[in-house]
Scaffold this motif. Structure first.
Motif, PDB file in Angstrom:
ATOM      1  N   LEU A 250       1.005  -1.284   0.043  1.00 21.66           N
ATOM      2  CA  LEU A 250       0.308  -0.018   0.028  1.00 21.66           C
ATOM      3  C   LEU A 250       0.645   1.168   0.314  1.00 21.66           C
ATOM      4  O   LEU A 250       0.621   1.941  -0.493  1.00 21.66           O
ATOM      5  CB  LEU A 250      -0.787  -0.056   0.960  1.00 21.66           C
ATOM      6  N   LYS A 251       2.063   1.503   1.091  1.00 19.68           N
ATOM      7  CA  LYS A 251       2.651   2.499   0.716  1.00 19.68           C
ATOM      8  C   LYS A 251       3.882   2.569  -0.637  1.00 19.68           C
ATOM      9  O   LYS A 251       4.173   3.850  -0.531  1.00 19.68           O
ATOM     10  CB  LYS A 251       3.575   2.188   2.014  1.00 19.68           C
ATOM     11  N   HIS A 252       3.901   1.668  -0.883  1.00 18.84           N
ATOM     12  CA  HIS A 252       5.483   1.614  -1.875  1.00 18.84           C
ATOM     13  C   HIS A 252       5.058   0.961  -3.488  1.00 18.84           C
ATOM     14  O   HIS A 252       5.496   1.086  -3.795  1.00 18.84           O
ATOM     15  CB  HIS A 252       6.941   0.488  -1.496  1.00 18.84           C
ATOM     16  N   THR A 253       3.507   0.868  -3.689  1.00 18.31           N
ATOM     17  CA  THR A 253       3.414   1.109  -5.112  1.00 18.31           C
ATOM     18  C   THR A 253       2.186   1.555  -4.879  1.00 18.31           C
ATOM     19  O   THR A 253       1.670   1.871  -4.628  1.00 18.31           O
ATOM     20  CB  THR A 253       3.056  -0.566  -5.053  1.00 18.31           C
ATOM     21  N   ASN A 254       1.935   1.026  -6.745  1.00 17.47           N
ATOM     22  CA  ASN A 254       0.574   2.119  -6.602  1.00 17.47           C
ATOM     23  C   ASN A 254       0.065   1.836  -7.226  1.00 17.47           C
ATOM     24  O   ASN A 254      -1.105   1.885  -8.732  1.00 17.47           O
ATOM     25  CB  ASN A 254       1.233   2.977  -8.067  1.00 17.47           C
ATOM     26  N   TRP A 255      -0.006   0.362  -6.749  1.00 20.14           N
ATOM     27  CA  TRP A 255      -0.962  -0.529  -7.915  1.00 20.14           C
ATOM     28  C   TRP A 255      -2.520  -0.753  -7.359  1.00 20.14           C
ATOM     29  O   TRP A 255      -2.389  -0.106  -5.641  1.00 20.14           O
ATOM     30  CB  TRP A 255      -0.953  -2.579  -7.073  1.00 20.14           C
ATOM     31  N   ASN A 256      -3.722  -1.002  -7.433  1.00 16.03           N
ATOM     32  CA  ASN A 256      -4.987  -0.684  -7.026  1.00 16.03           C
ATOM     33  C   ASN A 256      -4.871  -1.732  -5.900  1.00 16.03           C
ATOM     34  O   ASN A 256      -4.722  -2.793  -5.566  1.00 16.03           O
ATOM     35  CB  ASN A 256      -5.737  -0.668  -8.141  1.00 16.03           C
ATOM     36  N   ILE A 257      -6.254  -1.351  -4.848  1.00 21.40           N
ATOM     37  CA  ILE A 257      -6.613  -2.311  -3.905  1.00 21.40           C
ATOM     38  C   ILE A 257      -6.896  -3.743  -4.507  1.00 21.40           C
ATOM     39  O   ILE A 257      -6.321  -5.062  -3.844  1.00 21.40           O
ATOM     40  CB  ILE A 257      -7.677  -1.588  -3.514  1.00 21.40           C
ATOM     41  N   ALA A 258      -7.665  -3.544  -5.941  1.00 20.59           N
ATOM     42  CA  ALA A 258      -8.365  -5.094  -6.488  1.00 20.59           C
ATOM     43  C   ALA A 258      -6.488  -5.743  -6.849  1.00 20.59           C
ATOM     44  O   ALA A 258      -6.981  -6.810  -6.181  1.00 20.59           O
ATOM     45  CB  ALA A 258      -8.936  -4.443  -7.390  1.00 20.59           C
ATOM     46  N   GLU A 259      -5.765  -5.653  -7.117  1.00 22.76           N
ATOM     47  CA  GLU A 259      -4.717  -5.775  -7.685  1.00 22.76           C
ATOM     48  C   GLU A 259      -3.541  -6.512  -6.065  1.00 22.76           C
ATOM     49  O   GLU A 259      -3.368  -7.720  -6.100  1.00 22.76           O
ATOM     50  CB  GLU A 259      -3.362  -5.280  -8.106  1.00 22.76           C
ATOM     51  N   ILE A 260      -3.383  -5.180  -5.780  1.00 25.32           N
ATOM     52  CA  ILE A 260      -2.946  -5.890  -3.604  1.00 25.32           C
ATOM     53  C   ILE A 260      -3.957  -6.942  -2.938  1.00 25.32           C
ATOM     54  O   ILE A 260      -3.565  -8.123  -2.761  1.00 25.32           O
ATOM     55  CB  ILE A 260      -3.011  -4.511  -3.330  1.00 25.32           C
ATOM     56  N   SER A 261      -5.386  -6.918  -3.564  1.00 26.92           N
ATOM     57  CA  SER A 261      -6.229  -7.823  -2.977  1.00 26.92           C
ATOM     58  C   SER A 261      -5.865  -8.903  -3.658  1.00 26.92           C
ATOM     59  O   SER A 261      -5.506 -10.687  -2.706  1.00 26.92           O
ATOM     60  CB  SER A 261      -7.197  -7.360  -3.482  1.00 26.92           C
ATOM     61  N   TYR A 262      -5.775  -8.800  -4.915  1.00 32.46           N
ATOM     62  CA  TYR A 262      -5.420 -10.573  -5.612  1.00 32.46           C
ATOM     63  C   TYR A 262      -4.107 -11.393  -4.951  1.00 32.46           C
ATOM     64  O   TYR A 262      -3.688 -12.018  -4.800  1.00 32.46           O
ATOM     65  CB  TYR A 262      -5.306 -10.329  -6.796  1.00 32.46           C
ATOM     66  N   SER A 263      -2.960  -9.898  -4.927  1.00 35.62           N
ATOM     67  CA  SER A 263      -1.811 -10.969  -5.043  1.00 35.62           C
ATOM     68  C   SER A 263      -1.429 -11.761  -3.407  1.00 35.62           C
ATOM     69  O   SER A 263      -0.491 -12.498  -3.351  1.00 35.62           O
ATOM     70  CB  SER A 263      -0.947  -9.709  -5.488  1.00 35.62           C
TER      71      SER A 263
ATOM     72  N   GLU B 112      -9.842 -13.706  -2.267  1.00 36.18           N
ATOM     73  CA  GLU B 112     -10.736 -14.011  -3.549  1.00 36.18           C
ATOM     74  C   GLU B 112     -11.958 -12.125  -4.184  1.00 36.18           C
ATOM     75  O   GLU B 112     -11.968 -12.506  -5.307  1.00 36.18           O
ATOM     76  CB  GLU B 112     -12.420 -14.630  -3.335  1.00 36.18           C
ATOM     77  N   GLU B 113     -11.652 -11.989  -3.232  1.00 36.14           N
ATOM     78  CA  GLU B 113     -12.331 -10.490  -3.103  1.00 36.14           C
ATOM     79  C   GLU B 113     -11.654  -9.424  -2.555  1.00 36.14           C
ATOM     80  O   GLU B 113     -11.416  -9.440  -1.330  1.00 36.14           O
ATOM     81  CB  GLU B 113     -13.933 -10.607  -2.893  1.00 36.14           C
ATOM     82  N   PRO B 114     -11.756  -7.880  -3.465  1.00 34.18           N
ATOM     83  CA  PRO B 114     -11.150  -6.554  -2.269  1.00 34.18           C
ATOM     84  C   PRO B 114     -11.927  -6.755  -0.779  1.00 34.18           C
ATOM     85  O   PRO B 114     -11.553  -6.204   0.418  1.00 34.18           O
ATOM     86  CB  PRO B 114     -11.043  -5.462  -3.774  1.00 34.18           C
ATOM     87  N   ALA B 115     -12.794  -7.303  -1.243  1.00 38.61           N
ATOM     88  CA  ALA B 115     -14.223  -7.118   0.319  1.00 38.61           C
ATOM     89  C   ALA B 115     -13.591  -7.251   1.373  1.00 38.61           C
ATOM     90  O   ALA B 115     -13.696  -7.371   2.492  1.00 38.61           O
ATOM     91  CB  ALA B 115     -15.378  -6.837   0.308  1.00 38.61           C
ATOM     92  N   HIS B 116     -12.880  -8.966   0.954  1.00 39.06           N
ATOM     93  CA  HIS B 116     -12.341  -9.553   2.277  1.00 39.06           C
ATOM     94  C   HIS B 116     -11.187  -9.073   2.432  1.00 39.06           C
ATOM     95  O   HIS B 116     -10.470  -9.014   3.679  1.00 39.06           O
ATOM     96  CB  HIS B 116     -12.212 -11.016   1.079  1.00 39.06           C
ATOM     97  N   PHE B 117     -10.581  -8.596   1.069  1.00 42.89           N
ATOM     98  CA  PHE B 117      -8.942  -7.744   2.125  1.00 42.89           C
ATOM     99  C   PHE B 117      -9.076  -6.835   2.685  1.00 42.89           C
ATOM    100  O   PHE B 117      -8.204  -6.690   3.672  1.00 42.89           O
ATOM    101  CB  PHE B 117      -7.827  -7.717   0.230  1.00 42.89           C
TER     102      PHE B 117
END
Length: 300
Positions: free
Chosen positions: A260-273, A277-282
């Motif tokens: 979250l602090k050091h990448t520009n990935w969106n929340i869904a991408e971070i959640s998946y990585s 299974e779902e951003p809501a779970h993350f």
């Protein structure tokens, strides 16, 4: 646990010198007589992972501490060690004899039809000890002797031949049943905790959105280690005072904060990585452990 021992550290520890081809020879292979590697006052072999594979034929009374088990050998043992599992051994007598060879995974990359880690003697949770009778000792010793002769030759294709010798030894062992002389060591809980920690850490850092954290539960790790999940949970709790789930969650949370602090990935991408299974779970996981949402943590 101790850091992983590198090839450089192995050579410095054993011989106080480095081979000229250590950096150039990516697959690196070498073979030794055990008697030639012993020196008075040598530092005992510490319990750690190595960044290379090792196959040893050792004679005498020896106890090998390997992952969460110990293997007691009285006679001749053929042992297979891989970089994923920490080990050490202690001789129960003054005189030791035999052979061993070391090599990097890339030594076999182009020749084996399967991943070397999928071979039974190198797989996680395997039993790596093969007890040899006199006939088997003579056969395997002859292979090692051919390796020693070849490694010192000027033959242009000697590494192809050496690879064939190691492959022959692997197949010879595959025809035998590994030793069942296994017993739980008094500090087995510490050893299985060390293996769990190594497996957990090897999944990080997450470097691309397409990389995925896959071992996410105590059962995932227990299956990988070939132990019952209750045994794993008990060992980790007794060693660390925390549950297996606590350790996984703490490491997952630390990686989530870093992404979250050091990448520009969106929340869904971070959640998946991170294996959700779902951003809501993350979101629910992150808020449970930090009282903050991923989005609000990112902008602080």
């Amino acid at each position: 646990m101790a850091n992983r021992e590198t090839l450089e550290e192995f050579y410095q520890h054993k011989f106080n010198w480095l081979p000229d081809n250590l950096k150039q020879d990516i697959g690196h292979f070498n073979v030794f007589r055990i008697e030639d590697t012993l020196s008075p006052g040598a530092t005992p072999i510490h319990y750690a992972r190595r960044d290379f594979y090792k196959i040893s034929l050792i004679r005498g009374r020896t106890v090998y501490h390997y992952a969460d088990k110990s293997i007691e050998a009285d006679g001749t043992a053929l042992m297979f060690f891989n970089p994923n599992v920490p080990y050490t051994y202690e001789s129960l007598q003054n005189e030791r004899a035999g052979y061993f060879c070391i090599f990097k995974e890339s030594f076999f990359t182009e020749s084996l039809r399967t991943n070397i880690n999928e071979l039974p003697m190198f797989a996680l949770g395997s039993k790596p000890a093969y007890m040899l009778n006199k006939t088997q000792d003579k056969h395997v010793s002859a292979i090692f002797k051919k390796m020693l002769e070849e490694i010192n030759s000027d033959y242009k294709y000697k590494y192809d031949l050496l690879r064939n010798y190691v492959t022959e030894m692997i197949h010879y062992a595959l025809k035998m049943q590994p030793s069942e002389m296994l017993y739980q060591h008094t500090d087995a809980n510490a050893r299985i905790t060390a293996i769990f920690t190594e497996l957990l850490e090897r999944q990080f850092p997450i470097e691309t959105p397409h990389q995925r954290f896959t071992l996410r539960s105590a059962r995932d790790f227990a299956d990988k280690l070939a132990v019952h999940v209750n045994h794993l949970n008990r060992a980790i709790r007794e060693t660390t005072g925390k549950t297996t789930t606590d350790h996984i969650a703490e490491r997952l949370l630390g990686e989530a904060k870093a992404l979250l602090k050091h990448t520009n990935w969106n929340i869904a991408e971070i959640s998946y990585s991170l294996g959700f299974e779902e951003p809501a779970h993350f979101n629910n996981f992150f808020k449970k452990h930090t009282s903050s949402t991923p989005s609000s943590y990112r902008v602080v």
